[in-house]
Design a protein around this motif. Sequence first.
Motif, PDB file in Angstrom:
ATOM      1  N   ASP A   1     -34.258  46.672 -36.261  1.00 32.16           N
ATOM      2  CA  ASP A   1     -35.484  47.462 -36.331  1.00 32.16           C
ATOM      3  C   ASP A   1     -35.795  47.672 -37.816  1.00 32.16           C
TER       4      ASP A   1
ATOM      5  N   ASN B   1     -37.676  49.537 -39.377  1.00 27.77           N
ATOM      6  CA  ASN B   1     -37.854  50.928 -39.823  1.00 27.77           C
ATOM      7  C   ASN B   1     -36.586  51.767 -39.663  1.00 27.77           C
ATOM      8  N   ALA B   2     -35.520  51.138 -39.127  1.00 27.78           N
ATOM      9  CA  ALA B   2     -34.255  51.859 -38.982  1.00 27.78           C
ATOM     10  C   ALA B   2     -33.520  51.884 -40.319  1.00 27.78           C
ATOM     11  N   PRO B   3     -32.625  52.861 -40.521  1.00 31.94           N
ATOM     12  CA  PRO B   3     -31.850  52.911 -41.776  1.00 31.94           C
ATOM     13  C   PRO B   3     -31.051  51.627 -41.980  1.00 31.94           C
TER      14      PRO B   3
ATOM     15  N   ASP C   1     -28.182  49.032 -43.000  1.00 36.05           N
ATOM     16  CA  ASP C   1     -26.730  48.944 -43.093  1.00 36.05           C
ATOM     17  C   ASP C   1     -26.429  47.891 -44.155  1.00 36.05           C
TER      18      ASP C   1
ATOM     19  N   TYR D   1     -42.896  50.505 -45.076  1.00 36.25           N
ATOM     20  CA  TYR D   1     -41.716  50.863 -44.280  1.00 36.25           C
ATOM     21  C   TYR D   1     -41.159  52.194 -44.768  1.00 36.25           C
TER      22      TYR D   1
ATOM     23  N   SER E   1     -35.132  51.976 -45.314  1.00 36.35           N
ATOM     24  CA  SER E   1     -35.065  51.249 -44.045  1.00 36.35           C
ATOM     25  C   SER E   1     -34.794  49.769 -44.325  1.00 36.35           C
ATOM     26  N   TRP E   2     -34.576  49.008 -43.262  1.00 36.51           N
ATOM     27  CA  TRP E   2     -34.364  47.569 -43.407  1.00 36.51           C
ATOM     28  C   TRP E   2     -35.563  46.904 -44.089  1.00 36.51           C
TER      29      TRP E   2
END
Length: 472
Positions: A189, A191-193, A195, A253, A257-258
């Motif tokens: 995703d 918009n996800a943080p 990794d 974004y 985020s990614w």
Amino acid sequence: MKKSSTVNRIVSNIKERAHHVLSRSLDSHITLAVTGLSGAGKSAFITSLLHQLIHYRDASLPFFKPTSEQRLLGVRRVPQQRLDWIRYPYETAVAGLSEQVPQWPAPTRGVSTVSLELLYRPAKQPLASLTDRAKLRVDIIDYPGEWLLDLPLLALDYNEWCQLNSHLMTGYAELPEFVLWRETIASIDLNAPVDELLLADLAKQYADLLHTLRGAGAYLLQPGRFLLPGEYEGTPLLQFFPYILLDSLQDKYKKNSWGYCLTKRFEAYKSQVVEKFYKEYFSKFDRQIVLVDPLTAMAAGHAQFQDLKQALLQVLGSFKYGQRSLLRRLFNPRIDKVVLAASKADHVLPAQQDQLSQLVRQMVITEDSPWGFADVQVETCAFAAIKASTVGNHEYQGVARTMLKATSLDERKPFLFYPGELPTSLPSSQIFEQHQFSFVPFAPPMVGKEGNIIPHIAMDRVLQFLLGDKLQ
């Protein structure tokens, strides 16, 4: 007498100062850049160029005027000026050719340099009337052609680059490595943080995918540093990838985020790697030789041949010198001559060598441009830096033919080879369906043990175009 003595002293001082100024002006300098995509023969070219010049008294260079006119007086290696550049391993390359089982010079992995000083007798006026000896310093810079493929990135934002890669990779949609990588990034995703450990792993997977695609015959692969990272290997500057699932791309974004991280790293790569390389190196280049290997691409198939053509157009886009060109606006280069050299001319019959040169010209010079070569002199040629075959008449299928004799690279056994004829124009997809082009890699000849000179095809013509006018 006193007055005459004073005049003589003044005249003598003037002559001494003029000689000093002239000596400084005669210590000319040229920087020659050598590039080409992997496998085109850059290391073989530099090794042969150095060998032919250092051993110019014994080398066969009839079309290199400084030697044919006996005006080249001496050649020597000189210490390089840039101590932060790797020294080209010329001695190692020659030693490899001298082994019982000769080895080709090691391929280019990053930037390297070597410098020569050429002493010559001028032939052109007014210099020839002023001195009987002049010097030319030649700095030869070797770097991977894959890095040139990154210049177009400077005109793209991250989303545009993702769209470009989605288009370029359509021909490899069924490749298992591509399918696996595409499925992996589909779980992200944007918009996800982010990794960062997973990001680094996915970037490595993408780099591995590029290596796989190159092994499958692809040439137009970006970023070029993912294939040959040089000093940036393992750094976050090379830890990003194109998100080719275009429906998920956005203009903005969430921070950290990614999507935000991928965009920022793409921009950092452009500014800290691509721009830095061009500013540091291209501003110093005077001449450029671009090595091309169309034979291997033709043997791989129509798609690979077309991919090579597009990659060359992107590489040579770096030398568009029109006032609106990206290179002109950013880096103000000074290159005045470019040689487009089809390597491995020893893999075709002598009668086909001109056609090999024309094949390269047709690949890169199209009707709708000479693509901005307004300020640059361009030459195409076919050559072999290290000739690995001989030509003779032999019986083939019951008929006497002109054939090549060489040693196979894999089996190291002598064999006869009839390469056939090259097409008279760029082959269409139908030609590839009707005809299978063959290419057999040759082992290098053994040279250097008894003072023998590296054999070549047309290296003297290449030297004349690149250096001849500077040695007048």
